[in-house]
Design a protein around this motif. Sequence first.
Motif, PDB file in Angstrom:
ATOM      1  N   GLY A  11      43.038  40.462  34.073  1.00  0.00           N
ATOM      2  CA  GLY A  11      43.326  41.742  33.433  1.00  0.00           C
ATOM      3  C   GLY A  11      44.789  42.115  33.515  1.00  0.00           C
ATOM      4  N   GLY A  12      45.084  43.327  33.012  1.00  0.00           N
ATOM      5  CA  GLY A  12      46.458  43.816  33.016  1.00  0.00           C
ATOM      6  C   GLY A  12      46.647  44.865  34.093  1.00  0.00           C
ATOM      7  N   GLY A  13      47.641  45.723  33.886  1.00  0.00           N
ATOM      8  CA  GLY A  13      47.894  46.789  34.848  1.00  0.00           C
ATOM      9  C   GLY A  13      48.820  46.350  35.964  1.00  0.00           C
ATOM     10  N   SER A  14      48.760  47.066  37.062  1.00  0.00           N
ATOM     11  CA  SER A  14      49.686  46.850  38.171  1.00  0.00           C
ATOM     12  C   SER A  14      49.378  45.560  38.922  1.00  0.00           C
ATOM     13  N   ASN A  15      50.384  44.698  39.053  1.00  0.00           N
ATOM     14  CA  ASN A  15      50.196  43.456  39.799  1.00  0.00           C
ATOM     15  C   ASN A  15      49.858  43.716  41.258  1.00  0.00           C
ATOM     16  N   SER A  16      50.452  44.755  41.847  1.00  0.00           N
ATOM     17  CA  SER A  16      50.223  45.024  43.265  1.00  0.00           C
ATOM     18  C   SER A  16      48.762  45.359  43.538  1.00  0.00           C
ATOM     19  N   LYS A  17      48.094  46.007  42.570  1.00  0.00           N
ATOM     20  CA  LYS A  17      46.688  46.347  42.746  1.00  0.00           C
ATOM     21  C   LYS A  17      45.787  45.137  42.524  1.00  0.00           C
ATOM     22  N   ARG A  18      46.258  44.184  41.739  1.00  0.00           N
ATOM     23  CA  ARG A  18      45.441  43.023  41.422  1.00  0.00           C
ATOM     24  C   ARG A  18      45.624  41.873  42.403  1.00  0.00           C
ATOM     25  N   LEU A  19      46.704  41.881  43.156  1.00  0.00           N
ATOM     26  CA  LEU A  19      46.977  40.775  44.068  1.00  0.00           C
ATOM     27  C   LEU A  19      45.872  40.563  45.100  1.00  0.00           C
ATOM     28  N   PRO A  20      45.329  41.612  45.739  1.00  0.00           N
ATOM     29  CA  PRO A  20      44.241  41.374  46.699  1.00  0.00           C
ATOM     30  C   PRO A  20      43.016  40.721  46.060  1.00  0.00           C
ATOM     31  N   VAL A  21      42.704  41.114  44.820  1.00  0.00           N
ATOM     32  CA  VAL A  21      41.565  40.510  44.121  1.00  0.00           C
ATOM     33  C   VAL A  21      41.875  39.050  43.803  1.00  0.00           C
ATOM     34  N   PHE A  22      43.068  38.817  43.316  1.00  0.00           N
ATOM     35  CA  PHE A  22      43.508  37.468  42.981  1.00  0.00           C
ATOM     36  C   PHE A  22      43.385  36.552  44.200  1.00  0.00           C
ATOM     37  N   ASN A  23      43.869  37.022  45.333  1.00  0.00           N
ATOM     38  CA  ASN A  23      43.821  36.217  46.556  1.00  0.00           C
ATOM     39  C   ASN A  23      42.388  36.012  47.046  1.00  0.00           C
ATOM     40  N   ALA A  24      41.548  37.039  46.868  1.00  0.00           N
ATOM     41  CA  ALA A  24      40.150  36.910  47.286  1.00  0.00           C
ATOM     42  C   ALA A  24      39.419  35.862  46.454  1.00  0.00           C
ATOM     43  N   VAL A  25      39.716  35.803  45.169  1.00  0.00           N
ATOM     44  CA  VAL A  25      39.064  34.807  44.310  1.00  0.00           C
ATOM     45  C   VAL A  25      39.564  33.406  44.656  1.00  0.00           C
ATOM     46  N   LYS A  26      40.852  33.290  44.971  1.00  0.00           N
ATOM     47  CA  LYS A  26      41.355  31.991  45.436  1.00  0.00           C
ATOM     48  C   LYS A  26      40.623  31.561  46.702  1.00  0.00           C
ATOM     49  N   GLY A  27      40.407  32.519  47.593  1.00  0.00           N
ATOM     50  CA  GLY A  27      39.673  32.214  48.819  1.00  0.00           C
ATOM     51  C   GLY A  27      38.233  31.817  48.542  1.00  0.00           C
ATOM     52  N   ALA A  28      37.619  32.470  47.543  1.00  0.00           N
ATOM     53  CA  ALA A  28      36.239  32.130  47.178  1.00  0.00           C
ATOM     54  C   ALA A  28      36.155  30.700  46.652  1.00  0.00           C
ATOM     55  N   TRP A  29      37.161  30.285  45.888  1.00  0.00           N
ATOM     56  CA  TRP A  29      37.202  28.900  45.414  1.00  0.00           C
ATOM     57  C   TRP A  29      37.216  27.931  46.595  1.00  0.00           C
ATOM     58  N   GLU A  30      38.036  28.227  47.586  1.00  0.00           N
ATOM     59  CA  GLU A  30      38.106  27.360  48.764  1.00  0.00           C
ATOM     60  C   GLU A  30      36.763  27.305  49.485  1.00  0.00           C
ATOM     61  N   GLU A  31      36.068  28.447  49.507  1.00  0.00           N
ATOM     62  CA  GLU A  31      34.751  28.501  50.154  1.00  0.00           C
ATOM     63  C   GLU A  31      33.713  27.679  49.390  1.00  0.00           C
ATOM     64  N   LEU A  32      33.840  27.644  48.065  1.00  0.00           N
ATOM     65  CA  LEU A  32      32.784  27.077  47.225  1.00  0.00           C
ATOM     66  C   LEU A  32      32.977  25.601  46.888  1.00  0.00           C
ATOM     67  N   LYS A  33      34.216  25.144  46.845  1.00  0.00           N
ATOM     68  CA  LYS A  33      34.436  23.768  46.390  1.00  0.00           C
ATOM     69  C   LYS A  33      33.736  22.783  47.329  1.00  0.00           C
ATOM     70  N   GLY A  34      33.078  21.842  46.715  1.00  0.00           N
ATOM     71  CA  GLY A  34      32.309  20.859  47.473  1.00  0.00           C
ATOM     72  C   GLY A  34      30.890  21.300  47.780  1.00  0.00           C
ATOM     73  N   LYS A  35      30.567  22.578  47.504  1.00  0.00           N
ATOM     74  CA  LYS A  35      29.226  23.093  47.803  1.00  0.00           C
ATOM     75  C   LYS A  35      28.369  23.259  46.548  1.00  0.00           C
ATOM     76  N   ILE A  36      29.003  23.212  45.374  1.00  0.00           N
ATOM     77  CA  ILE A  36      28.280  23.330  44.106  1.00  0.00           C
ATOM     78  C   ILE A  36      28.689  22.160  43.224  1.00  0.00           C
ATOM     79  N   ASP A  37      27.729  21.359  42.819  1.00  0.00           N
ATOM     80  CA  ASP A  37      28.031  20.217  41.958  1.00  0.00           C
ATOM     81  C   ASP A  37      28.561  20.699  40.608  1.00  0.00           C
ATOM     82  N   GLY A  38      29.610  20.039  40.134  1.00  0.00           N
ATOM     83  CA  GLY A  38      30.159  20.355  38.818  1.00  0.00           C
ATOM     84  C   GLY A  38      30.849  21.702  38.748  1.00  0.00           C
ATOM     85  N   LEU A  39      31.278  22.230  39.894  1.00  0.00           N
ATOM     86  CA  LEU A  39      31.922  23.547  39.904  1.00  0.00           C
ATOM     87  C   LEU A  39      33.254  23.501  39.160  1.00  0.00           C
TER      88      LEU A  39
END
Length: 376
Positions: free
Chosen positions: A183-211
Motif C-alpha cells: 500500500g501507500g501512505g507513510s513508510n514509517s507506519k508501514r515498516l513494522p508490517v513490512f518487517n513482520a511479513v518478512k519474518g513470517a516468510w522466514e517462519e514459513l519457508k520449508g514448512k509449506i510445499d510450493g510456497l
Amino acid sequence: MKALFYSINGIGLGHLSRTSAIAKQMIDDGGADIKFFTKSDFNLFLEDMGVPFVKSPPVGIGDDSEAFIHLVNEYLPKVIIYDNFFPHGGLLYANSRGIRNVLILRNKKKGFIEKELSDYGDVYAKFDLFVVTEDGLKDRLPESVLERSIFTGPIIRESVRDNNVAKRYGIKEDDFVVCFTCGGGSNSKRLPVFNAVKGAWEELKGKIDGLKFIVLRGPFSGDFPESEGIIVKEFEKDMTGLLAHCDIVISHAGYNTVNEIILSKKPSILIPVDSKDDCQLDRAMNVEKTGIGWCLKEPDSKHIASLVKEFHDKPRVREGIRKAFESINVVPGNKEVSDAILRLLKEERDVLKLGKSCNNNCVCCEELGNKIGIEK
C-alpha cells in the motif's frame, strides 16, 4: 462531453486506481472526453487507456488551486470529479463557471467528515452530486448532502483478463501463493508490517510445499530482496487478475485492496494502519466479523505465519471461509457512478470562460483569475 478528474494521491495508488476505473467505464459507456489532474508517479493506468493527464505541482493536497484553475479554464470541462479531496479555491471557481462538481466519498473515521461538513458547509454546498461508495456514512451525513447523494457499490478496477498473469509470476498449479501488498501512505507506519511479513516468510519457508510469496511494495522503499520463492514487484495493474491465482492475501486494510480481496473471494490477514481520516481498523474488523479473514491490530511475524499455516493445513478452516464468502455479493459501483456522471454531462448547461458573468453575477472569479494571471 468533457470531464476532468481531480485525482491527487499522496504516495499511494488509491485515488488514481479508483478514478481511472470510473473513467474507463465512462469511456466504454459514452465516449466521454476525459482528462486527469494528478501528481501520481504511477500513470500507467491512464497511459494504457490513452487518457491525457496534467501533473500537479509538488505541493500538498488542496494547495494546488492555482494550477488546477489554469487547467479548468483551458480545458473547460462540463463536469469535474473529485475523489475524497478537493482544492477549495478550484471548486469555487469551477462552480461559478457553471461546471458541475461531483465528490466521491468513502467512509471516514468518526468525527472527521462531520467536522469537515461543519467547518466548510458553504463549500460542500457547491457540489452537485455526492457519490457514496462505502457503507457507514449514510447515517452521518446531513439532509442537505443526502438529497444530492447516490449510494453505490465499491469502485473497483476489475480484471483486464490478462491470461499471462500466472506466467508473468511463474505461478504453477501446485504452488501455495501468498500475496503481500504494502500500500501507500507513510513508510514509517508501514515498516513494522513490512518487517513482520518478512519474518513470517522466514517462519514459513520449508514448512509449506510450493510456497511462493508475491510482494507488491508500491511506493514503499523497504528491502524485501528476491530469492527463491519470493517475487517483488512495484505494483500490479491487474490486481484482481493476480488475486485469482493467490491462496491468501496479507495487507493493510485500505479501501481499494479490501474490496479487491472481497471481490476475488480470497481470505486475508489484514493489519490496519492508522491514519488521520481513513478507518482501516473498522474495515479490517468487519472482514474478521464476516468470517472471511483475520484482523491483526499489531504486526507479529509468528502470528501471521501461524494463520497462513492454519489456512494451508486445515480443510475445515478453508471450508468455513468458502461458506462465509457465499453470503457476500459484491457488485462494483463503476457502472452506476459512470451513468450518473454521464447524465450530468448530457445536461444543457453553458460553461463560461473567465471574464464572462458567472451564475451569481459576481466578480469573485474574475478577481481570482486576475490574481493568478489567467488571461481573459
